[in-house]
Design a protein around this motif. Structure first.
Motif, PDB file in Angstrom:
ATOM      1  N   ILE A   1       0.782  -1.147  -0.046  1.00 61.56           N
ATOM      2  CA  ILE A   1      -0.065  -0.151   0.074  1.00 61.56           C
ATOM      3  C   ILE A   1       0.835   1.333   0.097  1.00 61.56           C
ATOM      4  CG2 ILE A   1      -1.693   1.434   1.302  1.00 61.56           C
ATOM      5  CD1 ILE A   1      -2.772  -1.515   2.294  1.00 61.56           C
ATOM      6  N   TYR A   2       1.897   1.282   0.912  1.00 67.26           N
ATOM      7  CA  TYR A   2       2.820   2.382   0.954  1.00 67.26           C
ATOM      8  C   TYR A   2       3.577   2.690  -0.384  1.00 67.26           C
ATOM      9  CZ  TYR A   2       6.808   5.112   2.187  1.00 67.26           C
ATOM     10  OH  TYR A   2       8.037   6.171   2.373  1.00 67.26           O
ATOM     11  N   MET A   3       3.950   1.572  -1.194  1.00 65.59           N
ATOM     12  CA  MET A   3       4.497   1.757  -2.731  1.00 65.59           C
ATOM     13  C   MET A   3       3.328   2.475  -3.485  1.00 65.59           C
ATOM     14  SD  MET A   3       6.425  -2.001  -2.649  1.00 65.59           S
ATOM     15  CE  MET A   3       6.365  -1.815  -4.332  1.00 65.59           C
ATOM     16  N   GLY A   4       2.124   2.484  -3.314  1.00 66.01           N
ATOM     17  CA  GLY A   4       0.920   3.089  -4.235  1.00 66.01           C
ATOM     18  C   GLY A   4       0.294   1.932  -4.992  1.00 66.01           C
ATOM     19  N   LEU A   5       0.511   0.563  -4.539  1.00 67.50           N
ATOM     20  CA  LEU A   5      -0.155  -0.419  -5.533  1.00 67.50           C
ATOM     21  C   LEU A   5      -1.581  -0.556  -5.156  1.00 67.50           C
ATOM     22  CD1 LEU A   5       2.436  -3.208  -5.223  1.00 67.50           C
ATOM     23  CD2 LEU A   5       2.105  -1.479  -7.133  1.00 67.50           C
ATOM     24  N   THR A   6      -2.692  -0.659  -6.025  1.00 72.75           N
ATOM     25  CA  THR A   6      -3.921  -0.746  -6.124  1.00 72.75           C
ATOM     26  C   THR A   6      -4.268  -2.166  -5.480  1.00 72.75           C
ATOM     27  OG1 THR A   6      -4.416  -1.395  -8.071  1.00 72.75           O
ATOM     28  CG2 THR A   6      -4.420   1.107  -7.754  1.00 72.75           C
TER      29      THR A   6
ATOM     30  N   SER B   1     -12.640   5.242   8.378  1.00 72.88           N
ATOM     31  CA  SER B   1     -12.974   4.820   6.778  1.00 72.88           C
ATOM     32  C   SER B   1     -12.954   6.176   6.026  1.00 72.88           C
ATOM     33  CB  SER B   1     -14.355   4.325   6.457  1.00 72.88           C
ATOM     34  OG  SER B   1     -15.284   5.363   7.213  1.00 72.88           O
ATOM     35  N   ASP B   2     -12.553   7.433   6.500  1.00 71.76           N
ATOM     36  CA  ASP B   2     -12.630   8.472   5.874  1.00 71.76           C
ATOM     37  C   ASP B   2     -10.913   8.735   5.709  1.00 71.76           C
ATOM     38  OD1 ASP B   2     -12.203   8.826   8.403  1.00 71.76           O
ATOM     39  OD2 ASP B   2     -13.007  11.246   8.405  1.00 71.76           O
ATOM     40  N   VAL B   3     -10.270   8.040   6.047  1.00 74.34           N
ATOM     41  CA  VAL B   3      -8.683   8.328   6.041  1.00 74.34           C
ATOM     42  C   VAL B   3      -7.951   7.278   5.235  1.00 74.34           C
ATOM     43  CG1 VAL B   3      -6.533   8.718   7.587  1.00 74.34           C
ATOM     44  CG2 VAL B   3      -8.672   9.379   8.389  1.00 74.34           C
ATOM     45  N   SER B   4      -7.222   7.900   4.193  1.00 73.01           N
ATOM     46  CA  SER B   4      -6.457   7.125   3.331  1.00 73.01           C
ATOM     47  C   SER B   4      -5.319   6.148   4.419  1.00 73.01           C
ATOM     48  CB  SER B   4      -5.993   7.733   2.253  1.00 73.01           C
ATOM     49  OG  SER B   4      -4.983   7.029   1.500  1.00 73.01           O
ATOM     50  N   ILE B   5      -5.261   4.878   4.053  1.00 74.69           N
ATOM     51  CA  ILE B   5      -4.220   4.138   4.437  1.00 74.69           C
ATOM     52  C   ILE B   5      -2.870   4.547   4.075  1.00 74.69           C
ATOM     53  CG2 ILE B   5      -3.491   1.653   4.989  1.00 74.69           C
ATOM     54  CD1 ILE B   5      -6.105   0.620   4.464  1.00 74.69           C
ATOM     55  N   ARG B   6      -2.698   4.598   2.994  1.00 74.90           N
ATOM     56  CA  ARG B   6      -1.480   5.159   2.096  1.00 74.90           C
ATOM     57  C   ARG B   6      -1.101   6.380   2.900  1.00 74.90           C
ATOM     58  NH1 ARG B   6       0.672   7.076  -3.324  1.00 74.90           N
ATOM     59  NH2 ARG B   6       2.688   6.516  -3.195  1.00 74.90           N
TER      60      ARG B   6
END
Length: 575
Positions: free
Chosen positions: A520-525, A555-560
């Motif tokens: 997820i940190y690498m930006g992969l979907t 739920s309103d905050v992006s994990i990445r």
């Protein structure tokens, strides 16, 4: 009696001028003692040329200690004084010596046109009266002037003339090498330096200087091992009492060599040694000249704060800013000298008129006083205007230097940022490829393990079935360990603080959770993660939801975005 009185007056006048010139130099006490020694040794019956010869060692002291302003002022004054009464060959010899000394001072102060004129006067006298040794010295110094101004063709012609006049010597070959280096003819320059070494055999000072130049030239040519040997020879051949400037040049050339070789730690240590041990021994003129070079070396090593400090100190001492002060000081002292000369000439004229017509004395005094007052007022106005212009020029130069330094720092920062972004992008692409390869290997090993499990069901012998199951278990364990370690090693090259910061924030996460965080940190979907891990998209989404609950993320905050906030902040502070 009148002749003796005039000679004593001349000696007293020269002594007063000398003391005025040297009172603001770092070696003023030393010079005062030397002046007193000269005066004690001078007889009252000395002629102007003989008196000038007895004072000539002062010029050589000025050259040695770098007090070129005092050298120019005194040499120019004595040259003009002796010129009035010169009649014998010995008189013209001392005139030529003082012209040469004035030329040296002008050259070192940057007044190249004035220096050329003084050298031309000295060489004309030397050629006319056959002073071959002195003419050789003048040619050498004049070649140095042309070299400093970048006119290498004229410098080479002067050196060739010198060779035909005085023959080959170590100094000549060394100077020719510098000129050829300026013309980018490196092989010829090296050949000249080798000839200089042969001619200088036994002269440790000359050998050391030649080896310094050879080391610097070889460094520029990229022959680093040969350059290091040459500089070590330069250090080895220094006289027992080290020549301060030669020692400084050796150390600076070692810094250039270490930078060229990529040994930045050695280069930094060498510069610190120069500033701590070598530079305090130098005169202000030498410090001003070489602190600017040290600032350049610090910039090459990315120490911009130190570079700025050295540059500012250099400007205070001897670079373009202080150069204007020197010009102003030279102009003021030249004007003062000319006024004094005018006063003396007028006094002599007054005495002659006294003998001719005593009645004109009072009117002559009034005329002379009026002229002096007018001249002094004119000088004060000119000096005041010059001072204001120089102060404005200084402020403009300071602002320009600071602007250039800021632009250089900004360009270095932008270049480093682009390089780091490019490197991270490259590593990220390699990591994605590696992750796909790992997942492919993982899937292959799983299929092999399933095949082994099926095969074990058909094996009747208990021992054989256990061995097959054991092989399957070891393969799963080894595969998991290798995949985890391989991915971790590769990923740490891109984000070295990722694991530490993630574990510090959420110690309850499993290895699979950490692997998912990395993707997820690498930006992969989710789709890209499912392709890499050979899982269904829905399975990946469920894993993401479980991860969101574990790290207590709404739920309103992006994990990445959340991962970047805790990981990237740590990397910035570490850098």
């Amino acid at each position: 009696m009148a002749g003796r009185a005039e000679k004593n007056a001349l000696k007293e006048r020269w002594t007063a001028y000398l003391k005025e010139y040297v009172q603001n130099t770092p070696s003023s006490k030393f010079y005062m003692n030397e002046i007193n020694k000269i005066n004690r040794s001078n007889a009252d019956s000395l002629k102007p040329a003989q008196l000038a010869a007895s004072y000539y060692p002062m010029c050589m002291m000025f050259t040695e200690k770098g007090d070129f302003l005092a050298e120019v002022l005194f040499a120019r004054m004595v040259f003009n004084e002796v010129k009035k009464t010169a009649s014998k060959k010995t008189d013209f010899l001392i005139m030529a010596k003082y012209a040469n000394s004035a030329g040296i001072g002008y050259t070192m102060l940057g007044f190249h046109e004035e220096g050329r004129k003084m050298f031309d006067r000295g060489s004309a006298i030397a050629r006319k009266y056959g002073f071959r040794n002195l003419l050789s010295q003048i040619y050498t110094n004049q070649a140095q002037l042309y070299y400093d101004t970048g006119d290498y063709a004229k410098a080479l012609r002067m050196l060739i003339s010198l060779k035909s006049l005085a023959g080959a010597s170590s100094i000549l070959y060394n100077n020719m090498a510098l000129v050829y280096c300026g013309q980018k003819d490196m092989p010829t320059a090296i050949a000249c330096l080798d000839s200089a070494i042969q001619c200088a055999a036994g002269n440790r000072d000359l050998l050391s200087r030649v080896y310094i130049n050879k080391g610097g030239l070889l460094t520029e040519m990229g022959k680093y091992k040969e350059a290091e040997k040459a500089l070590m020879m330069a250090e080895k051949t220094l006289p027992g009492e080290k020549f301060m400037v030669s020692e400084l040049m050796i150390r600076l050339n070692f810094v250039q060599l270490y930078i060229a070789m990529g040994q930045k730690h050695k280069a930094l240590s060498e510069i610190e040694y120069i500033e701590e041990k070598v530079m305090p021994k130098q005169s202000d003129a030498i410090k001003g000249k070489y602190l600017k070079e040290i600032a350049t070396l610090y910039m090459k090593l990315n120490y911009y704060e130190r570079a700025s400090r050295c540059l500012q100190e250099s400007m205070k001492l001897n670079d373009s800013l202080n150069f204007d002060n020197q010009k102003r000081q030279l102009f003021q002292m030249m004007t003062w000298y000319d006024i004094a000369q005018l006063r003396n000439d007028n006094m002599e004229l007054k005495m002659k008129y006294d003998f001719a017509n005593i009645k004109l004395r009072n009117s002559m005094i009034i005329v002379v006083a009026t002229i002096l007052v007018a001249v002094l007022l004119s000088v004060l106005v000119v000096v005041s205007i010059k001072k204001r212009k120089n102060e404005q020029r200084q402020s403009a130069i300071i602002l320009e230097q600071e602007k250039k330094l800021r632009m250089l720092e900004q360009k270095e920062h932008e270049w480093e940022k682009k390089r780091m972004e490019s490197e991270i992008g490259k590593k990220s692409r390699e990591l994605t490829t590696f992750s796909i390869d790992l997942s492919s290997i993982d899937n292959l090993h799983k299929n092999i393990c399933e095949e082994l499990a099926e095969l074990s069901k058909d094996i009747a012998e208990e021992d054989t079935r256990k061995r097959v199951n054991g092989i399957s278990l070891k393969l799963r364990q080894q595969t998991a360990n290798r995949l985890n370690e391989g991915f971790k090693t590769y990923f740490n090259e891109v984000s070295p603080l990722f694991d530490a910061k993630l574990k510090e924030a959420h110690p309850n996460l499993t290895l699979n959770d950490c692997r998912l965080c990395a993707y997820i940190y690498m930006g992969l979907t989710s789709k890209e993660i499912s392709q890499i891990t050979f899982r269904e998209v829905e399975s990946v989404e469920k894993s993401r939801n479980r991860l969101r609950k574990k790290i207590s993320l709404g739920s309103d905050v992006s994990i990445r975005g959340y991962l970047q906030s805790i990981i990237d902040d740590g990397q910035d502070s570490a850098s």
